[in-house]
Design an enzyme around this catalytic site. Structure first.
Site: not given
Length: 358
Positions: A62, A184, A208
């Site tokens: 991250d 996939c 958001c």
């Protein structure tokens, strides 16, 4: 990993799965290495659960920092605001279970330079540092990162799980991807990916996505549960498992690979899988069942309730020989015998439930 049942053993309740026959060798979890990409609402809880389960090695990816806006989610605490998510997570996870090896990678895997670093990290991230990781878990919140993980795992032929939670926070899913064998992420891409739309153009200033710790916790639980089943080989791993919080609905499905997938490594893996010899399925022959006891010393037999009610003569059919004497006594006593009413017998049955002669 000890199975000793004492209060000081953090693995005793995990090893109980082995004693109860759910898992053959739970201690094998110590030999497994898992990469968690994205340490946000789903990824942080996923890493927490795997750490508590005693996985041998966790590799975290991250590039974001902990914010106070993340406090409606699980795992992170206000005092960690401003820290990188991977470093804050590593500190907490090491405190929870110091037996787990935690490795952190603080960079954006979607850039050209960082993608190569990501590829190398999962290629050599095995428990001994030489082979590849046993599984990759995608817990990212954007399609660009998902496509990067998909490309890497297709090229390296690594199995991985994709996961996600909707922007309205009331649905989510997990998907198990085996390159060449199952679809996939590029085989049936979302519209945003298929149309090459820049995700950044879809975001509006001051708006958001919604976020619920409940939905994220459930999706993380689904993800880790299937991760454990895959790593320890028990139960059935779900190809695709969804969750709709509004109606508590958990849809399941299987997704086949697309022969015309845009990812060339996906097509290559499909060809390799098709060339593999197929395993023969051996049908089990059912053996004829025989009575547990061939001899019937006491003349015990099962009769229907209707047949029992219409039995017209003594001695009554009884289940246990000591009750034969009771039947004889009841015949002698006649109406003097105590009575009771039972929904299973006609009114006036004898005290122990035997019907009177009709």
């Amino acid at each position: 990993m000890s199975s000793e049942v004492v209060d000081s053993n953090p693995y005793s309740r995990l090893m109980a799965l082995q004693r109860m026959g759910i898992v053959k060798e739970y201690e094998q979890i110590r030999q497994k290495s898992v990469a968690v990409v994205g340490v946000g609402g789903v990824g942080s809880v996923t890493a927490d659960m795997l750490t508590r389960c005693g996985v041998g090695k966790l590799i975290l990816f991250d590039y974001d920092k902990v914010e106070l806006a993340n406090m409606n989610r699980l795992f992170f605490t206000p005092d960690q605001a401003g820290l990188s998510k991977v470093e804050a997570a590593a500190k907490t996870l090491n405190y929870i279970n110091p037996d787990v090896k935690i490795f952190t990678n603080n960079y954006n895997i979607t850039t050209v330079e960082s993608f190569e670093k990501f590829m190398n990290a999962i290629r050599t991230g095995g428990i001994d540092g030489s082979g590849a990781v046993d599984l990759v878990l995608s817990c990212v919140d954007n399609f660009e990162a998902r496509m990067a993980i998909n490309a890497a795992c297709n090229e390296l032929s690594l199995n991985w799980f994709e996961s996600g939670v909707s922007e309205n926070a009331v649905s989510g899913h997990i998907q198990f991807i085996q390159p060449g064998e199952k679809a996939c992420f590029a085989c049936a891409p979302p519209l945003v990916v298929a149309e090459n739309i820049d995700e950044k153009t879809l975001k509006r200033e001051g708006v958001c996505a919604a976020s619920l710790p409940t939905t994220m916790g459930i999706v993380a639980g689904m993800l880790v549960q299937n991760t454990l089943k895959y790593l320890l080989k028990f139960g059935t791993v779900s190809d695709y498992l969804g969750y709709n919080a509004l109606i508590d609905f958990f849809p399941k499905m299987s997704l086949k690979p697309n022969p015309t997938c845009d990812d060339r490594f996906c097509v290559l893996r499909q060809q390799e899988f098709a060339a593999k010899p197929k395993e023969e399925i051996i049908e089990e022959v059912q053996q004829e069942e025989f009575p547990v006891h061939a001899e019937n010393l006491y003349g015990i037999e099962l009769v229907s309730e209707t047949e029992w009610r219409h039995c017209s003569s003594y001695p009554l059919r009884v289940l246990l020989s000591p009750l034969t004497q009771l039947c004889s006594s009841a015949t002698t006593l006649g109406d003097a015998a105590p009575r009771r009413t039972s929904p299973f017998f006609k009114s006036g049955s004898l005290a122990h439930g035997f019907s009177e002669p009709m």
